[in-house]
Design a protein around this motif. Sequence first.
Motif, short mmCIF file in Angstrom:
data_model
loop_
_atom_site.label_atom_id
_atom_site.label_comp_id
_atom_site.label_asym_id
_atom_site.label_seq_id
_atom_site.Cartn_x
_atom_site.Cartn_y
_atom_site.Cartn_z
N GLN A 120 87.81 31.00 74.93
CA GLN A 120 88.09 32.25 75.64
C GLN A 120 89.19 33.05 74.94
OE1 GLN A 120 86.90 34.00 78.14
NE2 GLN A 120 88.60 35.46 78.24
N SER A 137 87.93 40.45 70.12
CA SER A 137 87.60 41.75 70.69
C SER A 137 88.70 42.77 70.40
CB SER A 137 87.37 41.63 72.20
OG SER A 137 88.58 41.32 72.88
N ARG A 151 82.14 32.13 85.36
CA ARG A 151 81.25 33.27 85.12
C ARG A 151 81.70 34.42 86.01
NH1 ARG A 151 76.27 32.20 82.66
NH2 ARG A 151 75.27 33.88 83.81
N GLU A 152 82.15 35.49 85.40
CA GLU A 152 82.65 36.63 86.15
C GLU A 152 81.51 37.56 86.54
OE1 GLU A 152 85.70 38.47 83.90
OE2 GLU A 152 86.84 36.62 83.63
N ASN A 153 81.40 37.84 87.83
CA ASN A 153 80.33 38.69 88.36
C ASN A 153 78.95 38.14 87.98
OD1 ASN A 153 82.21 40.58 89.41
ND2 ASN A 153 82.42 41.49 87.38
N GLN A 203 78.04 36.88 85.26
CA GLN A 203 77.71 37.14 83.88
C GLN A 203 78.36 36.12 82.96
OE1 GLN A 203 78.98 41.25 83.21
NE2 GLN A 203 76.84 41.87 83.20
N LYS A 248 79.49 35.22 78.82
CA LYS A 248 80.16 35.99 77.77
C LYS A 248 79.16 36.79 76.94
CE LYS A 248 83.98 34.33 79.13
NZ LYS A 248 84.91 35.19 79.91
N ASP A 267 76.45 38.28 78.05
CA ASP A 267 76.14 39.51 78.79
C ASP A 267 77.22 40.56 78.57
OD1 ASP A 267 73.75 38.62 80.49
OD2 ASP A 267 75.22 37.09 80.98
N GLU A 268 78.47 40.12 78.59
CA GLU A 268 79.58 41.06 78.43
C GLU A 268 79.57 41.71 77.05
OE1 GLU A 268 83.10 38.88 79.26
OE2 GLU A 268 82.51 38.36 81.31
N GLN A 277 76.72 44.20 76.64
CA GLN A 277 77.01 45.47 77.31
C GLN A 277 77.82 46.38 76.40
OE1 GLN A 277 79.00 45.03 81.08
NE2 GLN A 277 78.52 47.09 81.73
N TYR A 278 78.78 45.80 75.70
CA TYR A 278 79.59 46.58 74.75
C TYR A 278 78.73 47.09 73.60
CZ TYR A 278 82.59 47.46 70.73
OH TYR A 278 83.17 48.02 69.61
N ASP A 315 78.33 50.75 75.18
CA ASP A 315 79.65 51.38 74.99
C ASP A 315 79.59 52.37 73.83
OD1 ASP A 315 82.42 51.88 74.30
OD2 ASP A 315 82.90 50.18 75.58
#
Length: 218
Positions: free
Chosen positions: A115, A122, A175-177, A179, A181, A183-184, A187-188, A192
Amino acid sequence: LRYRALVTMAQAYSYAGNREEMRRTADQMPPMEYSREAFMLWHWDMKGKEGLENRQEYLQDMLIGLTEVMGILPGMAGDDGKPVYSMEERITMYGQIVSLIRLLFPDGDYGILAQEAIVACSMLVNLCMHRGDTEGAIRWLQEGGAFVLYADTYVHDAPHTSPVLKGYGQNGWIRENGQGKSDELLQYLLEDPDSLPIREDPRVQELVEALQRTARES
């Protein structure tokens, strides 16, 4: 229980923007050297399996704290609001986090420390994009993508094989929401506007395909 309550109160004051009460509450907490973990670290009767697991747990907590602080420092500003570190220094510092984690876990069994590497990568992508270094951004994107794919596929309780935490396997993941890693990062890369300059690069497209496979499976 008292110290847990103090932490909860201090966090609440922090979220409420009450810095004075937050600091007053934090001042009631024991210094790091007086914690249970610090005492047990040097408790010489802790031998065998119990002693090993105790010290490995303490080490993992220390590594998480160390890399988190290393990640916070580059964003610090002085009293005048200006960044303390130059862009080049920030790039160096975030890169050191990734290098440290790879050094400590040469077997690639990063566990929860992945993490911290993902966050550092990032930030490196953002910094490289900001200064127009698309090659650097893609390189760190690939690095971060490898940590992301690992994070979404490793067995959380699998014991480490790297010497520093060999046999220790109390890792976890949230897993946040709902999702992962992958998925996150997808999305970017797909939505983005900041990723537009590199979105069509074949290396990025290859990463997107790998992330999509992992996102479906996880």
